[in-house]
Design an enzyme around this catalytic site. Structure first.
Site, mmCIF file in Angstrom:
data_model
loop_
_atom_site.group_PDB
_atom_site.id
_atom_site.type_symbol
_atom_site.label_atom_id
_atom_site.label_comp_id
_atom_site.label_asym_id
_atom_site.label_seq_id
_atom_site.Cartn_x
_atom_site.Cartn_y
_atom_site.Cartn_z
ATOM 1 N N ASP A 117 0.905 -1.145 0.000
ATOM 2 C CA ASP A 117 0.000 0.000 0.000
ATOM 3 C C ASP A 117 0.941 1.191 0.000
ATOM 4 O O ASP A 117 1.573 1.493 1.015
ATOM 5 C CB ASP A 117 -0.887 0.020 1.249
ATOM 6 C CG ASP A 117 -1.905 1.147 1.168
ATOM 7 O OD1 ASP A 117 -1.530 2.236 0.697
ATOM 8 O OD2 ASP A 117 -3.057 0.951 1.560
ATOM 9 N N HIS A 118 1.048 1.859 -1.156
ATOM 10 C CA HIS A 118 2.144 2.830 -1.265
ATOM 11 C C HIS A 118 1.974 4.012 -0.310
ATOM 12 O O HIS A 118 2.927 4.726 -0.037
ATOM 13 C CB HIS A 118 2.372 3.274 -2.711
ATOM 14 C CG HIS A 118 1.279 4.124 -3.257
ATOM 15 N ND1 HIS A 118 0.171 3.596 -3.846
ATOM 16 C CD2 HIS A 118 1.140 5.462 -3.297
ATOM 17 C CE1 HIS A 118 -0.615 4.574 -4.232
ATOM 18 N NE2 HIS A 118 -0.054 5.721 -3.907
ATOM 19 N N HIS A 133 -6.068 2.589 1.430
ATOM 20 C CA HIS A 133 -5.274 3.751 1.863
ATOM 21 C C HIS A 133 -5.848 4.452 3.104
ATOM 22 O O HIS A 133 -5.139 4.700 4.070
ATOM 23 C CB HIS A 133 -5.148 4.771 0.736
ATOM 24 C CG HIS A 133 -4.641 4.201 -0.549
ATOM 25 N ND1 HIS A 133 -3.605 3.305 -0.599
ATOM 26 C CD2 HIS A 133 -5.024 4.394 -1.828
ATOM 27 C CE1 HIS A 133 -3.378 2.974 -1.867
ATOM 28 N NE2 HIS A 133 -4.227 3.613 -2.625
#
Ligand code: NAD
Length: 478
Positions: A172-173, A235
């Site tokens: 999950d960047h 996110h």
């Protein structure tokens, strides 16, 4: 700090994500001196191409997406010598023996699955059958990790059939952002904040991830997903976890992820009166969501706002407001911890409504600011003014010669280091779906129609009302 020597295979190495993020990121890490001279990157995809062709493709990708560092032609030439390419079909057996022979067994082997989740099982099975990956190999997978609890469980089961959980790195960047880690440093590295981090002192928390772009060319894909699946389930919930979790006993992957999981499990099911969905409307010059999504009757949301509660002692009664959407006023992501009013003010004429707000900005500029109240300078008497105390490290520490690594760069280096702290564990992903699934099913059952909102606004009117009803207001999107 340099990492150990590695061979990194990127399945889907010719795809959009590889060209836009993964390879330019690796290039910048190489420039910074963090990557050993012998480390190699092997593109593997269906396209029939040789290593020379691949190097040319990536040269162009770096020129386009590599940022200012892409101007250094010599450095790019050096980087390209690390690249190799193998044509493989995830669903066929061609190319796999070649990949096996190319890999060095005495260095770290990592495999980045930058392909659709439908191929994870095929890739995993062949990596083992062709004796390419062993129990030391690291597997990196991308979002979307399922589209509901059932599909996420199936994906986890597929991966678990072939690999151990400590080999799997679910990206999950958002977790790779510098500021997200700084948030943990601020929370757990200072004596100041933790005593206030609870329902005695915090009035509410806001998490906003606002985008200015629409669904662009991905309309048909996005329409099957929507803001809840595409942004909230991953996110926004990850950010919520980091804000709300109990202090882990140490900064270690499982200790941190255990605490995050407890937060998700403590989330109260959301009352549907506390959720607002929206779709952007058309303007004189640009199309509405439904046109972009190529479905004139689509009920998929491009915006969602909701009020969540965490059922535990620390957060009882504290609302967590979250919103995300496309075609909004500005590109801006922020977490704001809004502390309570003073209660009583000793200053004449002051209404004691001064609020300390800790604002954690993730986009466009990363940084942390604490709003504090001070005296307005000058002879005007005891007039109070709110000012931001800036904890932005670029200013505090001076310009970093290396630049701040982008989220993908940092996460890939963490894979090589074998550090899973900033990656989602399988049970976390499933728990997050278990919370969002009933919301999505509820919309479907009621045939819920999203509210229209103006492009360039802050979302539908109802989203403003969500806070207004509670005597609060959203932070400005700017
Ligand atoms: P893409 O369509 O641009 O690229 C897909 C890649 O997979 C290509 O290299 C293609 O050759 C390869 N491929 C497809 N079928 C194959 C097969 N049978 N065998 C071997 N290789 C095959 O996709 P993308 O945008 O790069 O996305 C890759 C993954 O990352 C997707 O799961 C996507 O959801 C996810 N993702 C993408 C982005 C992004 O910004 N593009 C962001 C987050 C997550």
């Amino acid at each position: 700090i340099p990492v150990d020597d590695f061979d990194l295979v990127i399945f889907g190495g010719t795809g959009d994500l590889a060209r836009r993020k993964i390879l330019p990121g690796l290039y910048r890490r190489c420039l910074s001196g963090q990557v050993p001279d012998d480390a190699r990157i092997i593109g593997a995809a269906r396209s029939d191409m040789d290593t020379e062709g691949y190097r040319q493709m990536i040269r162009e990708a770096i020129a386009e997406f590599g940022g200012p560092e892409a101007a250094d032609g010599k450095a790019i030439d050096r980087f390209l010598t690390r690249l190799h390419y193998v044509t493989v079909d995830a669903r066929g057996d061609g190319g796999w023996k070649e990949l096996h022979d190319l890999l060095r067994k005495d260095v770290i082997n990592a495999f980045y699955f930058s392909v659709g989740p439908g191929l994870f099982g095929d890739l995993a099975e062949r990596l083992l059958r062709f004796e390419i990956a062993d129990t030391n190999a690291r597997i990196v997978v991308e979002k979307p990790f399922g589209r509901d609890l059932e599909s996420a469980r199936a994906l986890n089961a597929t991966l678990a059939q072939h690999f151990n959980e400590d080999q799997i790195y679910r990206i999950d960047h958002y977790l790779g952002k510098e500021t997200v880690q700084n948030l943990m440093a601020v929370r757990f590295g200072n004596v100041l904040f933790e005593p206030l981090w609870n329902n005695h002192y915090v009035d509410h928390i806001q998490i906003t991830v606002a985008e200015t772009v629409g669904v662009e060319g991905r309309g048909a894909y996005y329409d099957k997903s929507g803001a809840m699946r595409d942004m909230v389930q991953n996110h926004l919930m990850q950010l919520l976890c980091l804000i709300a979790m109990e202090p882990p006993s140490m900064f270690d992957a499982d200790a941190v992820r255990d605490e995050k999981l407890k937060v998700i499990r403590a989330l109260q099911p959301v009352d549907y009166h506390h959720i607002v969905r929206g779709q952007y409307d058309k303007t004189r010059t640009s199309a509405d969501y439904r046109t972009d999504a190529e479905d004139p009757r689509s009920h998929t949301e491009s915006f969602v706002a909701l009020k969540a509660h965490i059922n535990n002692w620390r957060w009882a009664g504290v609302p967590f407001y979250m919103r995300t959407g496309k075609k909004l006023k500005a590109r801006s992501s922020e977490i704001a911890v809004v502390f309570k009013d003073l209660g009583h003010s000793i200053f004449p004429g002051d209404e004691a409504r001064h609020r300390n707000i800790l604002s954690i900005q993730l986009q466009p500029n990363e940084g942390i600011k604490l709003q504090v109240t001070i005296k307005e300078p000058g002879p005007g008497g005891m007039r109070l003014v709110d000012v931001p105390l800036d904890m932005t490290f670029a200013e505090a520490l001076g310009p970093d010669a290396e630049g701040v690594p982008d989220a993908y760069e940092r996460l890939i280096m963490d894979v090589i280091r074998g550090n899973q702290t900033l990656f989602m564990r399988g049970d976390e992903v499933e728990a997050a779906w278990a919370w969002t699934d009933p919301i999505i099913e509820g919309w479907k059952a009621r045939n819920d129609v999203p509210k229209l909102y103006d492009q360039g606004s802050s979302g539908p009117e109802d989203a403003l009302m969500l806070l207004h009803r509670d005597g609060r207001k959203w932070r400005e999107i700017k």
